[in-house]
Scaffold this motif. Sequence first.
Motif, mmCIF file in Angstrom:
data_model
loop_
_atom_site.group_PDB
_atom_site.id
_atom_site.type_symbol
_atom_site.label_atom_id
_atom_site.label_comp_id
_atom_site.label_asym_id
_atom_site.label_seq_id
_atom_site.Cartn_x
_atom_site.Cartn_y
_atom_site.Cartn_z
ATOM 1 N N GLN A 20 -4.598 4.192 9.004
ATOM 2 C CA GLN A 20 -3.916 4.418 10.386
ATOM 3 C C GLN A 20 -4.463 6.369 10.326
ATOM 4 O OE1 GLN A 20 0.150 3.696 11.136
ATOM 5 N NE2 GLN A 20 -0.072 1.761 10.494
ATOM 6 N N ASP A 33 3.446 -4.961 16.816
ATOM 7 C CA ASP A 33 4.564 -4.907 16.004
ATOM 8 C C ASP A 33 5.501 -4.142 16.600
ATOM 9 O OD1 ASP A 33 5.045 -4.382 12.247
ATOM 10 O OD2 ASP A 33 6.382 -5.118 13.900
ATOM 11 N N TYR A 53 -0.904 2.903 17.193
ATOM 12 C CA TYR A 53 0.586 2.764 16.665
ATOM 13 C C TYR A 53 1.107 3.995 17.100
ATOM 14 C CZ TYR A 53 -2.238 0.447 13.047
ATOM 15 O OH TYR A 53 -3.105 -0.636 12.450
ATOM 16 N N PHE A 56 4.935 13.624 2.494
ATOM 17 C CA PHE A 56 5.691 12.551 2.539
ATOM 18 C C PHE A 56 4.811 11.268 1.925
ATOM 19 C CE2 PHE A 56 8.419 13.259 5.988
ATOM 20 C CZ PHE A 56 8.160 14.352 6.912
ATOM 21 N N TYR A 106 0.746 -1.133 0.044
ATOM 22 C CA TYR A 106 -0.033 0.122 -0.075
ATOM 23 C C TYR A 106 1.010 1.220 0.092
ATOM 24 C CZ TYR A 106 -3.102 -3.534 1.598
ATOM 25 O OH TYR A 106 -3.838 -4.776 1.770
ATOM 26 N N PHE A 116 8.474 4.386 13.141
ATOM 27 C CA PHE A 116 7.531 3.453 13.801
ATOM 28 C C PHE A 116 8.042 2.998 14.915
ATOM 29 C CE2 PHE A 116 4.209 0.555 14.437
ATOM 30 C CZ PHE A 116 4.842 -0.743 14.879
ATOM 31 N N PHE A 171 8.215 5.826 5.617
ATOM 32 C CA PHE A 171 8.054 7.126 5.263
ATOM 33 C C PHE A 171 9.219 7.411 4.193
ATOM 34 C CE2 PHE A 171 4.225 9.057 6.973
ATOM 35 C CZ PHE A 171 3.838 8.137 8.047
ATOM 36 N N GLY A 172 9.191 8.112 3.231
ATOM 37 C CA GLY A 172 10.266 8.727 2.705
ATOM 38 C C GLY A 172 10.800 9.732 3.443
ATOM 39 N N TYR A 220 4.637 6.589 16.578
ATOM 40 C CA TYR A 220 5.565 7.122 15.709
ATOM 41 C C TYR A 220 6.478 8.162 16.223
ATOM 42 C CZ TYR A 220 3.530 4.518 11.911
ATOM 43 O OH TYR A 220 2.872 3.551 10.978
ATOM 44 N N PRO A 280 1.062 -5.991 4.144
ATOM 45 C CA PRO A 280 0.253 -6.561 4.931
ATOM 46 C C PRO A 280 0.846 -7.264 6.202
ATOM 47 C CG PRO A 280 -0.210 -7.421 2.766
ATOM 48 C CD PRO A 280 0.977 -6.350 2.641
ATOM 49 N N THR A 291 3.163 -6.405 8.295
ATOM 50 C CA THR A 291 3.597 -5.233 9.346
ATOM 51 C C THR A 291 2.559 -4.320 9.423
ATOM 52 O OG1 THR A 291 5.589 -3.708 9.720
ATOM 53 C CG2 THR A 291 4.856 -3.795 7.646
ATOM 54 N N ASP A 292 2.776 -3.726 10.651
ATOM 55 C CA ASP A 292 2.219 -2.675 10.988
ATOM 56 C C ASP A 292 2.458 -1.317 10.529
ATOM 57 O OD1 ASP A 292 0.769 -3.766 14.076
ATOM 58 O OD2 ASP A 292 0.018 -4.324 12.131
ATOM 59 N N LYS A 293 3.908 -1.330 10.253
ATOM 60 C CA LYS A 293 4.764 -0.072 10.119
ATOM 61 C C LYS A 293 4.570 0.423 9.002
ATOM 62 C CE LYS A 293 9.284 -1.365 9.617
ATOM 63 N NZ LYS A 293 10.597 -1.648 10.075
ATOM 64 N N LEU A 294 4.378 2.075 8.959
ATOM 65 C CA LEU A 294 4.406 2.802 7.542
ATOM 66 C C LEU A 294 5.845 3.212 7.704
ATOM 67 C CD1 LEU A 294 1.457 5.088 8.137
ATOM 68 C CD2 LEU A 294 1.697 3.479 6.148
ATOM 69 N N ARG A 308 -4.428 6.899 -0.338
ATOM 70 C CA ARG A 308 -3.759 5.425 -0.420
ATOM 71 C C ARG A 308 -4.063 4.799 -1.368
ATOM 72 N NH1 ARG A 308 -6.432 0.462 1.462
ATOM 73 N NH2 ARG A 308 -8.094 1.631 2.224
ATOM 74 N N PHE A 343 0.907 5.626 0.196
ATOM 75 C CA PHE A 343 0.393 6.713 0.705
ATOM 76 C C PHE A 343 1.193 7.944 0.453
ATOM 77 C CE2 PHE A 343 -2.082 3.927 3.715
ATOM 78 C CZ PHE A 343 -1.282 2.819 3.720
ATOM 79 N N THR A 378 3.293 0.476 3.112
ATOM 80 C CA THR A 378 3.556 -0.728 3.971
ATOM 81 C C THR A 378 2.985 -1.897 3.225
ATOM 82 O OG1 THR A 378 2.656 -1.175 6.174
ATOM 83 C CG2 THR A 378 1.151 -0.401 4.751
ATOM 84 N N ASP A 422 11.716 12.223 9.068
ATOM 85 C CA ASP A 422 10.410 11.447 8.684
ATOM 86 C C ASP A 422 9.851 10.584 9.842
ATOM 87 O OD1 ASP A 422 11.371 8.310 7.935
ATOM 88 O OD2 ASP A 422 12.849 9.970 7.533
ATOM 89 N N ARG A 443 -3.186 -8.512 11.737
ATOM 90 C CA ARG A 443 -2.197 -8.325 10.743
ATOM 91 C C ARG A 443 -2.522 -8.917 9.529
ATOM 92 N NH1 ARG A 443 3.920 -8.946 12.373
ATOM 93 N NH2 ARG A 443 3.041 -7.819 14.025
ATOM 94 N N GLY A 444 -2.329 -8.232 8.238
ATOM 95 C CA GLY A 444 -2.641 -9.297 7.171
ATOM 96 C C GLY A 444 -3.679 -8.650 6.331
ATOM 97 N N SER A 487 3.229 -0.941 18.068
ATOM 98 C CA SER A 487 1.834 -0.853 17.809
ATOM 99 C C SER A 487 1.341 -2.051 18.640
ATOM 100 C CB SER A 487 1.770 -1.131 16.335
ATOM 101 O OG SER A 487 1.745 -2.300 16.046
#
Lengths: 114, 117
Positions: free
Chosen positions: B106, B56, B33, A91, A33, B45, A104-105, B35, A97, A99-102, A50, A35, A95, B42, B100-101, B48
């Motif tokens: 967010q 995570d 989450y 930004f 995904y 993370f 970022f650039g 950050y 599926p 991981t929960d982590k986004l 998104r 964003f 992400t 930037d 997750r998945g 979470s």
Amino acid sequence: AQKVTQAQTEISVVEKEDVTLDCVYETRDTTYYLFWYKQPPSGELVFLIRRNSFDEQNEISGRYSWNFQKSTSSFNFTITASQVVDSAVYFCALTTPNTDKLIFGTGTRLQVFP
Amino acid sequence: AAGVIQSPRHLIKEKRETATLKCYPIPRHDTVYWYQQGPGQDPQFLISFYEKMQSDKGSIPDRFSAQQFSDYHSELNMSSLELGDSALYFCASSLVSSGRGVYNEQFFGPGTRLTVL
């Protein structure tokens, strides 16, 4: 490894000019995904769009448009007829599926001058 | 519409002190989450939680801990603060239908700006 690259650190334009912010991403996942977020001087993160990896349709929302090209791993953002209120840091993020982590650039600071 | 609430919005601490940041997710959201965004950087993370369990983990220092409570709000506890901890701390929340998945949006709070002197 997953990575987002925004090569443009800072862009300055004059009001009413069109401007394109570049975003190149790296991932080995087939599902992911992408964003875009806007961070004005006040600091909050404003969600703009998104796009998932299965949807390569370009999108237009008012003066904003996004060009998603899997062939070049790019997800570029164009502001048409820029306005002073568009001045912010933008930004691109990624992400997947699993991981929960986004991720970022490093962001592109856009300054629009009157 | 209700948004993510973070408190306090601004916090000033001395080195070696502790700080607690609070996050109240959007009603019915079950995942939070955290950050950290350093000056000119930037967002990175940290951690979470989904249904009160750690979901995570990212680059969260050992001096930091976090938890999610039964009412789904979350707290980020930071001890032995260092100058480098000065940053904008964002909390985000989402409604994760199946863990997750499956990606769920967010939604970010306004952030807490922590300054360590």
